[in-house]
Design an enzyme around this catalytic site. Sequence first.
Site, short mmCIF file in Angstrom:
data_model
loop_
_atom_site.label_atom_id
_atom_site.label_comp_id
_atom_site.label_asym_id
_atom_site.label_seq_id
_atom_site.Cartn_x
_atom_site.Cartn_y
_atom_site.Cartn_z
N LYS A 142 48.43 6.98 113.38
CA LYS A 142 48.88 5.98 112.88
C LYS A 142 49.67 5.21 114.04
CE LYS A 142 52.86 4.80 110.06
NZ LYS A 142 54.15 5.44 109.36
N CYS A 166 60.44 12.73 105.92
CA CYS A 166 61.25 12.08 107.09
C CYS A 166 62.79 11.90 106.70
CB CYS A 166 60.62 10.98 107.69
SG CYS A 166 61.24 10.83 109.47
N LYS A 197 51.46 9.71 116.18
CA LYS A 197 52.19 8.56 115.42
C LYS A 197 52.83 7.76 116.65
CE LYS A 197 55.55 6.93 112.06
NZ LYS A 197 56.76 7.71 111.37
N ARG A 200 62.54 4.20 118.47
CA ARG A 200 62.04 5.62 118.17
C ARG A 200 61.19 6.30 119.38
NH1 ARG A 200 61.62 3.73 112.20
NH2 ARG A 200 63.68 4.45 111.40
N ARG A 253 59.82 -1.54 107.54
CA ARG A 253 61.12 -1.13 107.38
C ARG A 253 61.86 -2.04 106.48
NH1 ARG A 253 61.15 -0.49 114.05
NH2 ARG A 253 59.97 1.29 113.84
N CYS A 281 65.10 9.55 112.66
CA CYS A 281 64.51 10.18 112.04
C CYS A 281 65.03 11.65 111.79
CB CYS A 281 63.06 10.15 112.31
SG CYS A 281 62.24 8.53 112.08
#
Length: 323
Positions: A248, A120, A195, A217, A205, A130
């Site tokens: 995830k 990523c 995800k 995001r 983070r 990303c």
Amino acid sequence: MDKPYYRPRRLRINETIRSMVRETRLSPSNLVFPLFVCPGEQVRKEITAMPGNYNLSIDQIVEECRKVRSLGIPAILLFGLPPSKDEAGSGAYADDGIVQQAVRAIKSAVSGLVVIADVCLCEYTSHGHCGEIREGDVDNDATLLLLSKTALSYARAGADIIAPSDMMDGRVRAIRQTLDESHFETISILSYAAKYASGFYGPFREAADSAPKFGDRRSYQMDPANQREAIREVALDIEEGADMVMVKPAMPYLDVIYRVKTEFDHPVAAYQVSGEYAALVAAQRNGWLEKDRTILESLTCIKRAGADVIITYFAKEAAQLLG
Ligand SMILES: [Zn+2]
């Protein structure tokens, strides 16, 4: 006389019988341990909200990998903290990038350990997103090129499995093509297929220094409310060439793991993320939860839902408990 009736408790009468009929067995071979490599020497900096996890310099990460392997854990998932960041995230695909150096060091020092390289850009870009930013949002197709370059560079360094976590459309196909063109057709792709844009990523983070500097995001990660969309995402990644697919986070998304497992024949990975770990550890440290028992129960239940591979910060403790 009353008709005999079925008594489920008969099969729970002692541990030997319970063990005979146990449906799910957790093994260290199911586990993957995530690690964070950082610049410097002799660096071992604990991540505040993830006690027991560290930013490690290359010399330290090699030691850690020896320990992981000796516990019977087959694989690590590697994240990098570069010495500097820029708009284009060039540290991700530099030949002497932090992950590339770490992969070379680990592969030459620890035999038999599978190195999964997370692909990523958010750890490497100055804006923390990303991918490449155009007009205030991540530009999907411009990002594919950078992700492919990064994947190729990790393959050259010796990574065994490439794990794209960016959630750009079409990235599995782009990475597969790039790897195949360079004769890395035996390198697997583990795609972060479903995800979610999750609040449970908070502690990560700090660990990877990857918080976005503006916005969030949600324009590329999935809405936590959606399950059918996960099936579309997984189907696409498989069609594009993913060898394994990931859901995830794990515990709040067991229904998604179950559906992915039942609808597809591909191996399923689940990521018990930093926030799941932090919440459990906080309660364990307060004496509110039994530590060993809740570690093993959480992982067993993720496996029961359908995960073949579980990425977890508890991997070392779980492997020790499982003997
Ligand atoms: Zn990212």
